[in-house]
Design an enzyme around this catalytic site. Structure first.
Site, PDB file in Angstrom:
ATOM      1  N   GLU A 232      -5.227   5.806  15.568  1.00  0.00           N
ATOM      2  CA  GLU A 232      -6.421   6.079  14.662  1.00  0.00           C
ATOM      3  C   GLU A 232      -7.558   5.309  14.713  1.00  0.00           C
ATOM      4  O   GLU A 232      -8.837   5.954  14.228  1.00  0.00           O
ATOM      5  CB  GLU A 232      -5.853   6.484  13.471  1.00  0.00           C
ATOM      6  CG  GLU A 232      -4.988   7.373  13.362  1.00  0.00           C
ATOM      7  CD  GLU A 232      -5.237   8.941  13.346  1.00  0.00           C
ATOM      8  OE1 GLU A 232      -6.684   9.104  13.546  1.00  0.00           O
ATOM      9  OE2 GLU A 232      -4.588   9.612  13.223  1.00  0.00           O
TER      10      GLU A 232
ATOM     11  N   GLU B 220      16.695  -1.152  20.427  1.00  0.00           N
ATOM     12  CA  GLU B 220      16.550  -1.986  19.123  1.00  0.00           C
ATOM     13  C   GLU B 220      17.340  -3.335  19.338  1.00  0.00           C
ATOM     14  O   GLU B 220      16.630  -4.234  18.688  1.00  0.00           O
ATOM     15  CB  GLU B 220      17.040  -1.081  17.833  1.00  0.00           C
ATOM     16  CG  GLU B 220      16.312   0.148  17.375  1.00  0.00           C
ATOM     17  CD  GLU B 220      16.699   0.849  16.208  1.00  0.00           C
ATOM     18  OE1 GLU B 220      17.510   0.045  15.514  1.00  0.00           O
ATOM     19  OE2 GLU B 220      16.346   1.606  15.910  1.00  0.00           O
TER      20      GLU B 220
END
Length: 309
Positions: free
Chosen positions: A90, A121
């Site tokens: 953004e 992970e």
């Protein structure tokens, strides 16, 4: 390698604990469930408020790094990784920043944005490889996001970042007593047990999104990409943003639409440069030079104009 937490079964960390307000969640009415969520979502704001001192420190230190041509990286897995990528993506359209300035790294890369890759992970070396692939240096900043405070992929990235003396920041949702994290700035967003036990995309994710919004927006303000409360470095790439840019020119410099269109075309869509020309009567080249001398800060540039008139 996957390891069991069976020994901790009777003593779960905060993000895995049972929320006593929702133990019979599946028996509640739709209205009761929605009200539970509405009440629970007051907790992220409280958590962010409690962490303000660490957030302020992070912003000030990140700003110094970016002013020295450093870069900001978010790293995480699952929801945490997606939130980092979202915030980074953004920044260019909102602040016209380079895509290299703020970057998000998620375990598994772009495909993990739409398809979960939980097994990654637990791979310590992967995050270090990802950072090295970005030529991460001690002039950069790493924000490691791990709601549990225990994600191996994130913790190894934080340790590597700290080992090369890069600015290292952690964001988690458990207290220090439940997870020791190697970072220069330790942001703890303690939102408590989730309505759906263990689903940290809920309150923990909301608090993380709030914190990232605050951090990136305030850093960009400190970098001179905002004037008043207007985004003067936005990238004018569609009709909506053209209208917004013209509105900013009118609100700040009383520039009418026809003149605003002319200014934006003259400056290749730069709202900041158009404002400086409108408020100073400088030509394009003079305004560009003055902005460069003012580190791209419109308010500083205008103060120099005022001193010379």
């Amino acid at each position: 390698m996957i390891t069991s937490n069976a020994n901790n079964y009777n003593h779960p960390i905060l993000t895995e604990k049972i929320n006593l307000n929702s133990v019979d969640l599946d028996l509640k009415s739709t209205s009761e469930i929605v009200n539970l969520f509405s009440d629970a979502d007051k907790e992220p704001q409280k958590a962010v408020n409690f962490a303000i001192p660490e957030i302020v420190q992070a912003i000030d230190e990140i700003t110094l790094k970016l002013k020295s041509n450093g870069r900001l990286f978010y790293i995480g897995t699952g929801t945490s990784g997606r939130l980092g990528v979202l915030d980074a993506s953004e920044c260019p359209p909102t602040f016209c920043s380079s895509p290299d300035t703020v970057q998000g790294i998620i375990a598994g890369g772009e495909k993990s944005l739409i398809r979960s890759s939980e097994s990654l992970e637990d791979i310590n070396e992967l995050s270090i490889s990802n950072l090295k692939g970005k030529s991460f240096t001690n002039n950069d900043v790493l924000i490691g996001i791990t709601a549990s405070g225990r994600t191996p992929y994130v913790l190894s990235a934080l340790r590597y970042s700290k080992s090369i003396n890069a600015l290292t920041i952690s964001i988690s949702s458990v207290p220090q007593s439940e997870s020791q994290i190697s970072s220069d700035i330790d942001i703890r967003l303690l939102t408590g047990p989730e309505i759906l036990a263990g689903s940290t995309r809920l309150k923990a994710g909301t608090a993380t999104k709030m914190a990232l919004n605050i951090i990136s927006t305030t850093v960009m303000i400190k970098l001179g990409k905002v004037y008043g409360n207007r985004m003067i470095d936005l990238s004018v790439t569609n009709n909506k943003l053209w209208d917004r840019a013209l509105g900013i020119l009118f609100d700040i410099a009383s520039v009418e639409k026809q003149e605003g269109v002319k200014l934006l075309k003259m400056t290749n869509g730069s709202v900041k440069l158009s404002l400086l020309i409108a408020l100073s009567n400088l030509d394009v080249n003079q305004a560009k030079e003055l902005l460069d001398q003012s580190a791209g800060n419109l308010r500083i540039a205008l103060s120099k104009v005022n001193r010379n008139t």
